[in-house]
Design a protein around this motif. Structure first.
Motif, PDB file in Angstrom:
ATOM      1  N   SER A 290       0.729  -1.264  -0.540  1.00  0.00           N
ATOM      2  CA  SER A 290       0.126   0.034   0.051  1.00  0.00           C
ATOM      3  C   SER A 290       1.632   1.262   0.094  1.00  0.00           C
ATOM      4  O   SER A 290       2.194   1.445   0.601  1.00  0.00           O
ATOM      5  CB  SER A 290      -1.467  -0.122   1.735  1.00  0.00           C
ATOM      6  OG  SER A 290      -1.509   1.207   1.043  1.00  0.00           O
ATOM      7  N   ASP A 292       0.531   5.370   0.784  1.00  0.00           N
ATOM      8  CA  ASP A 292      -0.557   5.780   1.728  1.00  0.00           C
ATOM      9  C   ASP A 292       0.538   6.887   1.977  1.00  0.00           C
ATOM     10  O   ASP A 292       2.079   6.290   2.609  1.00  0.00           O
ATOM     11  CB  ASP A 292      -0.785   5.080   2.068  1.00  0.00           C
ATOM     12  CG  ASP A 292      -0.544   4.075   3.057  1.00  0.00           C
ATOM     13  OD1 ASP A 292       0.453   4.314   3.730  1.00  0.00           O
ATOM     14  OD2 ASP A 292      -1.476   2.821   3.858  1.00  0.00           O
ATOM     15  N   CYS A 319       2.302  -0.949  -6.633  1.00  0.00           N
ATOM     16  CA  CYS A 319       1.863  -1.579  -4.980  1.00  0.00           C
ATOM     17  C   CYS A 319       0.462  -1.867  -5.330  1.00  0.00           C
ATOM     18  O   CYS A 319       0.014  -2.210  -6.894  1.00  0.00           O
ATOM     19  CB  CYS A 319       1.403   0.430  -4.931  1.00  0.00           C
ATOM     20  SG  CYS A 319       0.875   1.347  -5.477  1.00  0.00           S
ATOM     21  N   ARG A 321      -2.566  -1.184  -3.342  1.00  0.00           N
ATOM     22  CA  ARG A 321      -3.306  -0.140  -3.531  1.00  0.00           C
ATOM     23  C   ARG A 321      -2.259   1.093  -4.036  1.00  0.00           C
ATOM     24  O   ARG A 321      -2.194   1.497  -2.985  1.00  0.00           O
ATOM     25  CB  ARG A 321      -4.737  -0.281  -2.669  1.00  0.00           C
ATOM     26  CG  ARG A 321      -3.832   0.093  -1.002  1.00  0.00           C
ATOM     27  CD  ARG A 321      -5.180  -0.257   0.119  1.00  0.00           C
ATOM     28  NE  ARG A 321      -5.830   1.246  -0.402  1.00  0.00           N
ATOM     29  CZ  ARG A 321      -6.206   2.032   0.652  1.00  0.00           C
ATOM     30  NH1 ARG A 321      -4.190   2.018   1.718  1.00  0.00           N
ATOM     31  NH2 ARG A 321      -6.338   2.933   0.892  1.00  0.00           N
TER      32      ARG A 321
END
Length: 372
Positions: A290, A292, A319, A321
């Motif tokens: 992820s 983020d 990735c 997400r």
């Protein structure tokens, strides 16, 4: 035209692919589009779970030891050794992966096995130990680890306090005189991606306790117990950056073992030989499961991207997400990110099919950055 030389330096996709598998899948996808492309792989980690595997992939020898797990049962834990340098991952001994599904012990889980793993590295002749901390099942301030290394933690009756963070509320005396004397002659590097203090609003119990099964009441008990523990080991030491890492094992390492704190990804890039690999590359591919806001705070892709940008080498990321806007990626030094969620929006399917999807993402990178 100069032949492209790609360095794949990505972390694991947690729950789907190891860092080694990520590198293999990305390489396969690139070569499907550009068969002759030169690819070097350097799986990376930031000090948390997967750190030993990354070291082994970079040429370290995998060693195993039987140690005490977080619930007191014996577990097999691995560390990595090359010459006189060892990479020890506390999660191997004291990590959440050693808890049965749904079973937590927030007040009593112990880091004793992490101390035993450090002892195994000492016995193997290590004089430099990179101690990667993260993914812990514990919140005991490293007291268990220190006990395994020879420290004694006694209550008012002179009896050893029980395992875990909760019983530290009963601590009356901390005797560190029995610590293994070899510890005085080693370079112990605390490698972590968090710089939290031991206690308080940003401390180990409050920030990380819930993921280890702690209730609100447990968190209050642990915070008070760790504050008491710190008051005995050393006034004003609970606020040290990194003290709150991995349930406070960072505190025990910093205060009692003389460890020096460094961001995990920086340490691991040094240990894994990233700089010479980077010097051979014209494109770097990094990534993790992820991308983020957390990624930007010391996670592996941010460290890789920062080093590559400083060397003037372009970086793209893969990735599962993507939760960062383009401007945040650009600021981190990542030209573009390729998310599996763009190819398969169902998260469960995406995780189950992460390998083939990652190959498709790598094909897109090859077409966009390598072909023609």
């Amino acid at each position: 035209m100069e032949t492209a030389r790609v360095l794949v330096a990505a972390d694991k996709f947690k729950g789907s692919l190891t860092a080694v598998q990520v590198a293999e899948r990305v390489t396969a996808g690139l070569r499907r589009v550009v068969p002759g492309v030169r690819v070097e792989t350097l799986p990376v980690a930031d000090g948390g779970d997967g750190t030993v595997a990354a070291a082994v992939a970079a040429g370290f020898e995998r060693r195993e030891a039987r140690v005490t797990g977080p619930l007191g049962d014996p577990v097999t834990a691995a560390y990595a050794l090359r010459g006189s340098t060892a990479v020890v991952e506390m999660a191997e001994a004291s990590g959440l992966q050693h808890l049965p599904d749904g079973v937590f012990a927030p007040l009593t889980a112990t880091t004793y096995g992490s101390g035993e793993l450090l002892l195994a590295a000492l016995e193997a002749g290590a004089t430099t130990i990179v101690f990667g901390v993260g993914g812990s099942a514990t919140t005991d301030g490293g007291a268990g680890m220190l006990a395994a290394l020879g420290a004694r933690f006694l209550d008012a009756d002179g009896k050893p306090v029980g395992p875990g963070g909760g019983p530290l509320a009963e601590l009356a005396e901390a005797d560190l005189s029995g610590l293994d004397p070899r510890l005085a002659d080693i370079d112990l590097v605390l490698a972590s991606d968090v710089d939290n203090p031991l206690t308080g609003p940003k401390g180990a119990p409050e920030v990380y306790g819930r993921q280890k099964g702690a209730s609100e009441e447990d968190i209050a008990v642990l915070d008070a117990a760790l504050a008491h523990y710190a008051s005995i080991l050393g006034p004003d030491t609970a606020a040290l950056p990194g003290a709150g890492a991995a349930g406070g094992i960072g505190y025990g390492a910093l205060v009692a073992l003389g460890a020096r704190f460094r961001p995990g990804i920086e340490v691991m890039l040094d240990v894994l030989g990233f700089a010479p690999a980077l010097a051979r590359a014209t494109l770097v591919i990094t990534g993790e499961g992820s991308l983020d806001e957390q990624t930007l705070h010391g996670k592996a892709p941010a460290g890789v991207a920062a080093a590559a940008r400083a060397a003037g080498i372009e970086v793209v990321a893969v990735c599962g997400r993507l939760a960062l806007p383009p401007e945040a990626l650009e600021k981190a030094g990542i030209r573009r990110a390729y998310a599996l969620a763009e190819l398969e929006p169902d998260p469960a399917v995406s995780m189950a099919q992460a390998g083939p999807l990652l190959e498709r993402a790598a094909e897109s990178i090859a077409r966009d950055f390598l072909a023609g």
